[in-house]
Structure formats: structure tokens, C-alpha cells
Scaffold this motif. Structure first.
Motif, PDB file in Angstrom:
ATOM      1  N   GLN A  76       0.815  -1.204   0.000  1.00 26.63           N
ATOM      2  CA  GLN A  76       0.000   0.000   0.000  1.00 26.63           C
ATOM      3  C   GLN A  76       0.857   1.266   0.000  1.00 26.63           C
ATOM      4  O   GLN A  76       0.380   2.346  -0.366  1.00 26.63           O
TER       5      GLN A  76
ATOM      6  N   VAL B 140       3.442   1.672  -1.923  1.00 27.18           N
ATOM      7  CA  VAL B 140       4.148   1.815  -3.205  1.00 27.18           C
ATOM      8  C   VAL B 140       3.252   1.433  -4.390  1.00 27.18           C
ATOM      9  O   VAL B 140       3.617   0.594  -5.204  1.00 27.18           O
ATOM     10  N   ASN B 141       2.093   2.053  -4.500  1.00 28.28           N
ATOM     11  CA  ASN B 141       1.197   1.816  -5.635  1.00 28.28           C
ATOM     12  C   ASN B 141       0.864   0.336  -5.746  1.00 28.28           C
ATOM     13  O   ASN B 141       1.244  -0.348  -6.706  1.00 28.28           O
TER      14      ASN B 141
ATOM     15  N   LYS C 113      -1.814  -1.462  -6.427  1.00 30.76           N
ATOM     16  CA  LYS C 113      -2.591  -1.975  -7.552  1.00 30.76           C
ATOM     17  C   LYS C 113      -1.711  -2.186  -8.780  1.00 30.76           C
ATOM     18  O   LYS C 113      -1.730  -3.256  -9.410  1.00 30.76           O
ATOM     19  N   GLY C 114      -0.939  -1.167  -9.132  1.00 27.43           N
ATOM     20  CA  GLY C 114      -0.072  -1.273 -10.300  1.00 27.43           C
ATOM     21  C   GLY C 114       1.009  -2.323 -10.140  1.00 27.43           C
ATOM     22  O   GLY C 114       1.346  -3.052 -11.078  1.00 27.43           O
ATOM     23  N   ARG C 115       1.567  -2.427  -8.928  1.00 34.24           N
ATOM     24  CA  ARG C 115       2.639  -3.398  -8.708  1.00 34.24           C
ATOM     25  C   ARG C 115       2.114  -4.833  -8.750  1.00 34.24           C
ATOM     26  O   ARG C 115       2.761  -5.724  -9.281  1.00 34.24           O
TER      27      ARG C 115
ATOM     28  N   SER D 139      10.873   3.316  -7.196  1.00 35.66           N
ATOM     29  CA  SER D 139       9.552   2.713  -7.368  1.00 35.66           C
ATOM     30  C   SER D 139       9.177   1.818  -6.191  1.00 35.66           C
ATOM     31  O   SER D 139       7.996   1.627  -5.899  1.00 35.66           O
TER      32      SER D 139
END
Length: 413
Positions: free
Chosen positions: A197, A199-200, A202-204, A358
Motif C-alpha cells: 500500500q 508503493v502503488n 494496484k499497479g505493482r 519505485s
């Protein structure tokens, strides 16, 4: 500057009761303000092993200044040592494990193994740390100058965080310049989902699922996170091969090429305690199955002290598994594997790279102690400050930084 506050745990294992000798010396702030450490400089580690290991038990003292880490380096390189042992009231206050090298042409005292260290704190007793803010900075600097006089021209202690996990470093009392590099950390929460949560998530997760499908289409993979000592040493040798090939392709020098560095890292694999909370070096890898069975797609070396994991280095080979981003996939595996093992901080180490930014919501500034010990050392100190500030400026300007990277590849430095 830190993007968020680092978690603090696993404080020193020393007793919280003040030592009798130090209690007398620190009877009042007035006495502390005029106190000056009694410093002895030794040429070997062995005489201090017992007190050194006592300071090692504090998990906020860096692994890189630990007795076993420094001994492994010393056995491999055999450089002249200057082990700074500071005492007050007869009690050990600090140890600074230094070696004498030529740096920018100046005779310089640096932390042992400085070129392969991601964080340096020195070794300080908890009592000294608690009260060091009351010390007069000039007195600590004067004590170090007297102790190291004639041995070297410049004291240069690099990659020191002024504050580490809520604790102020006493080295901040000395003259410093901000290092051009930052370190990047990912706090580990109770579960992988909670950690993501930050570090993005959903995208990860979406990217991870796509990578997983690609690996499965190639026949699958094994995530290697342990093994026999022989297997660990074999993986390290494979890392040296992969890294050499990668750096050669980029036109960059191989910083792992010399036999001394290789011997040191092999020695670091053998550093570990019984409960696994102190590990000098452990190799992790993605090994392919199927058509490319046995081929190593990505490698990393991790160190651990207390609840802090440091990624020391990485290498990858995309030729057998195109479009899988094996390096990033290995990081997912390593981060996920640390949950439930008492780890609270995954450290991606020094250097500004896209994959670190990232993964890591925390950025920590590092500084260099720059203390001239002679007239010649004053010139070296000015030079180091100028070079460091110049590098810092270039890295802060994206276009300049891209040009500098290209130039570095052309000239091979």
C-alpha cells in the motif's frame, strides 16, 4: 530528507543501567561539556574483540562496522589499520574501524571496506550516544586529530546518516558535507498487502501477475533464498560473471573484478549467528525451469542485522527470459519472503535508480565526515568537498546527469 519516518525497534541489547565509570564522568552537563575522549589507535582488531562484540549487539550500529565484517575485509585486503578506540572514565565510548588508503592522491583514513558499504554509523555505546549532544564538537575533532597525527592526512568517513531510525549519530559533531547519494528504504508492515500500500499496490500487483504468467509460459522458476554454503558460494561466483558481462556491455569498470573483493564477499557468506538475525551475506536468485532449466535469471546479495535487511548488490540476465524483468521479479520475491521473519526495514542501498524509487517510499540523506589532519589534508578536504558538491549538483539536474552517465560509459570510469 526522509519521505517518511523510519521504524525504530531492536534497540541495543546492553543493560539500561548506567555504567559506574561513565556515571561519575557524566555527573553533570557541565562536566560533560568539558569532557574529552581518551583515544587510543591500534593496528589490529583482535585486542578489542570483546568490547567490539559488545557494541555489535546494538542493532543500530551498522553491520559494516561489525567485528566479523571488518575482519573478513582485513583478511582479504591486508591494508594498514588504524582502529580508533575512544574511552571516557575508563569505559568504551566508541570504536571507529579505519584503514589507511590513497584517496584522490591523499593519504586518507576511511572506514574499513568503505567502497562496499551502504551505511556507516561507527560503533558507539548507548550511554555515549544519549549524552553526545552535550559534547563540544571542537574537542572531539581535536582528540581525533591528535590520535591520528602522523598516520594520515585526512579523516574521511563516508555515507553516514546524521540520524538513523530516530537516533542521532555522534559523528554529526564533526565537519561534514552532504554525500551526493541517498539511500532508499521500504518499511515492512505486518503483511505483504499492507507493505504494498506504500508503493502503488494496484499497479505493482498487476505487473507481478504479468511477470508470473511469462515465467510460467517459459516453464516456471525456482526462487532460491537459502541453501548449503557450497551453493551460496556458487551463486556468488555466478553473480561475478553476470555483473562483469553487464558492466562490460555498459562500458563501465567492474568494481567486483579484483580477487581481494571476491575473497571478502565469499568470506561474508560465512558470517552469521545461530538465530539468523545477523547475516553477512546471503545470495538470492531466480532459477529458470523448462527449456532454460538451471539458468540464473537474476541474483542479489542480502545482509541482515536485527530487523534491517540491506540489498548489497544485484545482477540479472534477461536474454533467457525476455520481457519478464527478472530483477524486479526477484525483488518482489525477496520482499515478500521477509514478512513474518522479524524484519521491519528492507534497504535498497545507496544510489538513485528508478527501481529503487519505485519500491522505496523512504529516502535517507547521507553525509561524509571530512576532517583534515595536516596541511596537505586540508587541500584533500577542499577537493573532496568540491567533488562531492559537484556530483550532487549534477545529480540534481536531470539533463546534466544523463549527459554525465553517457560520458562515463564512453570513457569507462
Amino acid at each position: 530528507m526522509q519521505a517518511q519516518k523510519l521504524p525504530v525497534s531492536d534497540r541495543a541489547h546492553h543493560s539500561t543501567e548506567p555504567d559506574a565509570g561513565i556515571s561519575e564522568w557524566l555527573a553533570s552537563d557541565a562536566q560533560l561539556a568539558v569532557a574529552e575522549p581518551d583515544i587510543t589507535v591500534l593496528d589490529s582488531l583482535a585486542p578489542l574483540e570483546a568490547v567490539w562484540r559488545a557494541l555489535d549487539r546494538d542493532n543500530l550500529n551498522s553491520l559494516h562496522q561489525g567485528y566479523d565484517w571488518c575482519m573478513a575485509w582485513t583478511k582479504s585486503f591486508g591494508r594498514q589499520l588504524s582502529i580508533v578506540w575512544g574511552r571516557i572514565g575508563g569505559e568504551t565510548a566508541f570504536i571507529l574501524p579505519l584503514e589507511i588508503t590513497s584517496f584522490h592522491g591523499f593519504r586518507t583514513a576511511r572506514f574499513i571496506g568503505a567502497d562496499h558499504s551502504n551505511i556507516n554509523t561507527g560503533l558507539f555505546s548507548t550511554r555515549f550516544i544519549e549524552l553526545a549532544d552535550n559534547l563540544e564538537p571542537q574537542k572531539l575533532a581535536m582528540s581525533l586529530r591528535r590520535a591520528l597525527a602522523g598516520r594520515t592526512d585526512l579523516l574521511l568517513l563516508q555515507n553516514v546518516p546524521l540520524e538513523w531510525r530516530g537516533r542521532r549519530n555522534p559523528l554529526a559533531l564533526l565537519p561534514m558535507v552532504q554525500n551526493q547519494n541517498h539511500a532508499y528504504q521500504l518499511p515492512l508492515l505486518d503483511k505483504m498487502e499492507s507493505t504494498l500500500q506504500q508503493v502503488n499496490a494496484k499497479g505493482r500487483r498487476k505487473r507481478f501477475r504479468a511477470q508470473l504468467r511469462r515465467f510460467e509460459a517459459l516453464g516456471g522458476f525456482d526462487y532460491i533464498s537459502s541453501g548449503t554454503p557450497d551453493e551460496q558460494h556458487q551463486l556468488l561466483d555466478r553473480f561475478f560473471e553476470q555483473k562483469r558481462e553487464r558492466l562490460k556491455a555498459l562500458g563501465l569498470p567492474d568494481v567486483f573484478a579484483d580477487p581481494e573483493t571476491k575473497a571478502f564477499l565469499h568470506g561474508a557468506i560465512d558470517i552469521r549467528d545461530r538465530d539468523g538475525r545477523m547475516v553477512g551475506l546471503e545470495m538470492h536468485a531466480i532459477r529458470l525451469k523448462g527449456e532454460h532449466s538451471g539458468r540464473i535469471a537474476a541474483l542479489a546479495g542480502l545482509s541482515r542485522k536485527g530487523d534491517h535487511i540491506i540489498c548489497q548488490f544485484t545482477a540479472f540476465d534477461e536474454s533467457a527470459a525476455p520481457e519478464t524483468s527478472p530483477g524486479e521479479f526477484l525483488f518482489w520475491q525477496m520482499v515478500a519472503a521477509q514478512h513474518g521473519k522479524g524484519v521491519r526495514l528492507f534497504d535498497f542501498g545507496l544510489g538513485d535508480q528508478r527501481y529503487k524509487r519505485s519500491w522505496a517510499p523512504v529516502k535517507t540523506e547521507h553525509h561524509d565526515v571530512v576532517l583534515p589532519l595536516s596541511l596537505r589534508g586540508s587541500v584533500g578536504a577542499l577537493m573532496h568537498r568540491a567533488i562531492t558538491r559537484g556530483k550532487g549538483f549534477i545529480k540534481s539536474q536531470q539533463k546534466l546527469y544523463v549527459v554525465a552517465q553517457r560520458l562515463r560509459r564512453v570513457i569507462g570510469v
